[in-house]
Motif scaffolding. Structure first.
Motif, mmCIF file in Angstrom:
data_model
loop_
_atom_site.group_PDB
_atom_site.id
_atom_site.type_symbol
_atom_site.label_atom_id
_atom_site.label_comp_id
_atom_site.label_asym_id
_atom_site.label_seq_id
_atom_site.Cartn_x
_atom_site.Cartn_y
_atom_site.Cartn_z
ATOM 1 N N GLN A 1 -29.076 -3.876 8.313
ATOM 2 C CA GLN A 1 -29.607 -5.511 7.245
ATOM 3 C C GLN A 1 -30.739 -6.211 7.347
ATOM 4 O O GLN A 1 -31.755 -5.969 6.810
ATOM 5 N N MET B 1 -13.933 -5.637 11.796
ATOM 6 C CA MET B 1 -14.271 -5.788 10.420
ATOM 7 C C MET B 1 -14.822 -3.877 10.520
ATOM 8 O O MET B 1 -15.397 -3.288 11.913
ATOM 9 N N THR B 2 -14.784 -3.606 8.803
ATOM 10 C CA THR B 2 -14.427 -2.229 9.741
ATOM 11 C C THR B 2 -16.531 -1.447 9.316
ATOM 12 O O THR B 2 -17.170 -1.951 8.989
ATOM 13 N N LYS B 3 -16.372 -0.659 9.479
ATOM 14 C CA LYS B 3 -17.543 0.024 9.222
ATOM 15 C C LYS B 3 -17.995 -0.275 7.974
ATOM 16 O O LYS B 3 -19.158 -0.271 6.878
ATOM 17 N N ILE C 1 -25.775 -4.371 10.814
ATOM 18 C CA ILE C 1 -26.119 -5.516 10.494
ATOM 19 C C ILE C 1 -27.387 -5.612 11.262
ATOM 20 O O ILE C 1 -28.430 -6.421 10.066
ATOM 21 N N PRO D 1 -13.021 -21.940 4.849
ATOM 22 C CA PRO D 1 -13.734 -21.604 6.102
ATOM 23 C C PRO D 1 -14.995 -20.708 5.892
ATOM 24 O O PRO D 1 -14.313 -19.064 6.008
ATOM 25 N N ILE D 2 -15.561 -20.236 7.029
ATOM 26 C CA ILE D 2 -16.612 -18.908 7.640
ATOM 27 C C ILE D 2 -16.746 -18.967 9.289
ATOM 28 O O ILE D 2 -16.396 -20.125 9.635
ATOM 29 N N THR D 3 -16.734 -17.919 9.517
ATOM 30 C CA THR D 3 -17.164 -17.781 10.693
ATOM 31 C C THR D 3 -18.436 -17.026 11.394
ATOM 32 O O THR D 3 -18.578 -15.961 10.287
ATOM 33 N N THR E 1 -10.572 -17.249 13.737
ATOM 34 C CA THR E 1 -10.257 -14.933 13.533
ATOM 35 C C THR E 1 -9.916 -15.164 14.645
ATOM 36 O O THR E 1 -9.459 -13.825 14.754
ATOM 37 N N ILE F 1 -19.421 -3.845 5.567
ATOM 38 C CA ILE F 1 -20.219 -5.073 6.438
ATOM 39 C C ILE F 1 -20.630 -6.086 5.628
ATOM 40 O O ILE F 1 -21.250 -5.847 5.062
ATOM 41 N N THR F 2 -20.332 -6.978 6.189
ATOM 42 C CA THR F 2 -21.143 -8.535 5.798
ATOM 43 C C THR F 2 -22.009 -8.631 5.794
ATOM 44 O O THR F 2 -22.946 -8.857 6.259
ATOM 45 N N PHE F 3 -22.669 -10.489 5.054
ATOM 46 C CA PHE F 3 -23.822 -10.184 5.585
ATOM 47 C C PHE F 3 -24.390 -11.065 6.219
ATOM 48 O O PHE F 3 -23.542 -12.351 7.109
ATOM 49 N N ALA F 4 -25.158 -10.470 7.641
ATOM 50 C CA ALA F 4 -25.004 -11.054 8.548
ATOM 51 C C ALA F 4 -23.806 -11.211 9.844
ATOM 52 O O ALA F 4 -24.010 -12.376 10.391
ATOM 53 N N GLY F 5 -23.165 -10.355 9.772
ATOM 54 C CA GLY F 5 -22.105 -10.707 9.995
ATOM 55 C C GLY F 5 -21.069 -11.626 9.925
ATOM 56 O O GLY F 5 -19.988 -11.673 10.843
ATOM 57 N N ILE F 6 -21.445 -12.244 8.470
ATOM 58 C CA ILE F 6 -20.378 -13.615 8.655
ATOM 59 C C ILE F 6 -18.911 -13.448 8.481
ATOM 60 O O ILE F 6 -18.636 -12.281 7.479
ATOM 61 N N ILE F 7 -18.239 -13.274 8.777
ATOM 62 C CA ILE F 7 -16.640 -14.127 8.560
ATOM 63 C C ILE F 7 -16.044 -14.640 7.481
ATOM 64 O O ILE F 7 -16.138 -16.070 7.482
ATOM 65 N N PHE F 8 -15.696 -14.399 6.081
ATOM 66 C CA PHE F 8 -15.692 -15.288 5.564
ATOM 67 C C PHE F 8 -13.990 -15.949 5.703
ATOM 68 O O PHE F 8 -13.865 -15.706 4.704
ATOM 69 N N GLU F 9 -13.623 -15.734 6.515
ATOM 70 C CA GLU F 9 -13.135 -16.726 6.803
ATOM 71 C C GLU F 9 -12.601 -17.231 7.911
ATOM 72 O O GLU F 9 -13.815 -17.156 8.611
ATOM 73 N N GLY F 10 -11.903 -18.419 8.799
ATOM 74 C CA GLY F 10 -11.909 -18.904 9.874
ATOM 75 C C GLY F 10 -10.683 -18.538 10.744
ATOM 76 O O GLY F 10 -10.119 -18.328 9.984
#
Ligand code: SF4
Ligand code: SF4
Lengths: 92, 398
Positions: B230, A1-3, B227, B212-214, A17, A6-15
């Motif tokens: 936010q 994750m680059t600065k 974060i 899928p999400i993490t 990882t 930054i996604t909502f609450a640090g969620i990564i939208f793939e599995g």
């Protein structure tokens, strides 16, 4: 994750990882397989906490050293009568 | 289990029964809880609704409060509407998971029935449990009576799930004083509640295998602070949502809520600031002193986290002497948590009023109208002489 991303609450939208996160550099001990002794029981594959035992066609073929942290669990769990894995010091 | 019957929708219920009934009306997707005095009856009665098929909730009986909050977190991350209840040591045991819930921005709603923390062990009311959690990133609403606790629970659902907020909410009420006392309250129809709270639509779900999400991945110095930033911004912005939701609630149901309740504060020269049920007792003292022509008032914050410092400063700026009554001690040698916050909020007023602190009601110690009178008399003396004898003290103790 680059600065900048930054996604909502640090969620990564793939599995899956964790595959991209290389932890092999943490290793002090390296598992060495003696293929002649191995019975392919796959206990090491079940027990490895980092999914770093590589299995192909139902056979134990070695270690993914990009993720193996060298904990030694595989060597410990390999049945006493077999003991096909030894832990050796990583070269400096 | 309380049977809710009544005319014109006015019924007599304990605080716990009212919360259980409110939860039945919300009919959340998942409830995970572990019983603890004095909040036990909430889940006990809710389990009754569950056993009778009156809710479609997935009820998870767990082995501890740490597990209760963990299960709530998993369910909320899966996109469920989630509720639970606890008190005291139970809240303390959830500690680690409270921060996980708020950091992951999961809109969980939890009823906290305030009870003293050990040691010494005690089952009665004070605010040391939820006050300890004041910096855990949860929104906190404090309720004076059964009606407020009931109404706050529905508003909490709306606040927590608002896309601008997405933050868990605690609805606090006083153990035994409110949780076990039967009061008359006005209840709404299930249909009215359904319409007010609406459907919960989560932006993502851990169970969506197509996408899928993490959740909760390791975050290093390049991203952690962003974060948290936010989260901090969402927390600050939630204040406006609390006001907005209260406005809609009033429009629909007629009862008015805001960030705080100001009682006889308009022209007050001295004022007491206190949370929850003790505000009711204090109002009796205010009425009596007002009848003697004394300009006394009361401020009862409803929203404590986030702390509406500007509005509180505005409400108190005309007062000359203020006493903040804390039902918890910060054990910092200075004063209780509400005191330090109120005092800080008043720093920017042109004529900084005198602000003193009295710790009261710990472990269920009675707080009477006479106690409130004593505080007002001391404030009136301070107003006359300008002299403060003791900045912080335990009420009624040397
Ligand atoms: S040493 Fe540990 S991490 Fe490496 S393969 Fe064996 S069990 Fe897995
Ligand atoms: S546990 Fe030992 S014998 Fe079994 S597969 Fe692994 S290395 Fe081979």
């Amino acid at each position: 994750m680059t600065k900048k991303n930054i996604t909502f609450a640090g969620i990564i939208f793939e599995g899956g990882t964790a595959d991209e996160y290389k932890t092999g550099g943490w290793r002090k001990l390296r598992p060495i397989l003696d293929k002649d002794k191995c019975t392919n029981c796959l206990i090491c594959w079940v027990m490895c906490p980092d999914s770093a035992v590589i299995v192909e066609d139902g056979k134990m073929v070695g270690f993914n050293l990009e993720h193996c942290k060298g904990c030694g669990i595989c060597a410990m769990e390999c049945p006493d009568k077999v003991k096909a894995i030894t832990m050796e010091e990583e070269e400096k | 289990m309380a049977t809710v019957t009544g005319t014109k929708k006015v019924v007599g219920l304990t605080g716990n029964s009212a919360i259980a009934y409110a939860m039945k009306q919300v009919d959340p997707d998942v409830c995970a809880a572990y019983p603890i005095t004095p909040s036990t009856a909430i889940m006990e009665e809710f389990s009754g609704y569950y056993a009778d098929g009156q809710v479609s909730t997935e009820l998870i009986a767990v082995e501890s409060e740490h597990s209760a909050m963990s299960a709530c977190i998993g369910a909320a991350a899966a996109g469920a509407r989630v509720m639970t209840a606890t008190s005291s040591q139970g809240l303390a045991l959830m500690w680690e998971m409270l921060y996980v819930a708020s950091g992951l921005r999961l809109p969980i709603v939890m009823a906290v029935v305030n009870r003293a923390l050990s040691s010494p062990i005690n089952i009665h009311c004070d605010h040391s449990d939820s006050m300890g959690a004041r910096d855990s990133g949860w929104i906190q609403l404090y309720s004076e009576n059964v009606q407020e606790a009931y109404d706050n629970l529905f508003q909490a659902v709306r606040i927590a799930e608002d896309r601008r907020v997405l933050t868990p909410v605690m609805v606090c009420m006083d153990g035994f004083i409110t949780s076990h006392a039967i009061e008359n309250l006005t209840i709404m129809d299930d249909a009215e509640i359904k319409e007010f709270i609406g459907e919960h639509e989560s932006a993502y779900s851990l169970l969506d295998t197509e996408n899928p999400i993490t959740v909760g991945a390791m975050t290093l110095p390049d991203a952690y602070m962003d974060i948290k930033h936010q989260q901090s911004k969402a927390m600050a912005a939630s204040k406006d949502v609390v006001v907005e939701v209260a406005g809609e609630f009033e429009q629909r149901f007629g009862r008015s809520y805001g960030l705080m309740e100001a009682y006889m504060l308009e022209d007050a020269e001295v004022c007491v600031v206190v949370l929850s049920s003790a505000a009711g007792t204090t109002k009796v003292a205010v009425d009596e002193l007002r009848s003697q022509g004394k300009k006394v008032g009361l401020l009862k914050p409803r929203l404590y986290r986030p702390f509406p410092h500007e509005e509180i400063m505005e409400a108190l700026r005309g007062c000359k002497a203020i006493c903040v009554l804390d039902r918890a001690d910060s054990m910092n040698g200075f004063g209780g948590p509400l005191f330090t916050d109120i005092r800080a909020a008043l720093y920017d007023t042109p004529q900084r009023p005198v602000v003193i602190n009295r710790i009261f009601g710990l472990g269920g110690r009675d707080y009477t109208v006479e106690d409130a009178m004593e505080v007002y008399h001391e404030l009136l003396r301070i107003k006359e002489t300008g002299k403060v004898e003791t900045l912080s003290a335990y009420l009624g103790e040397d």
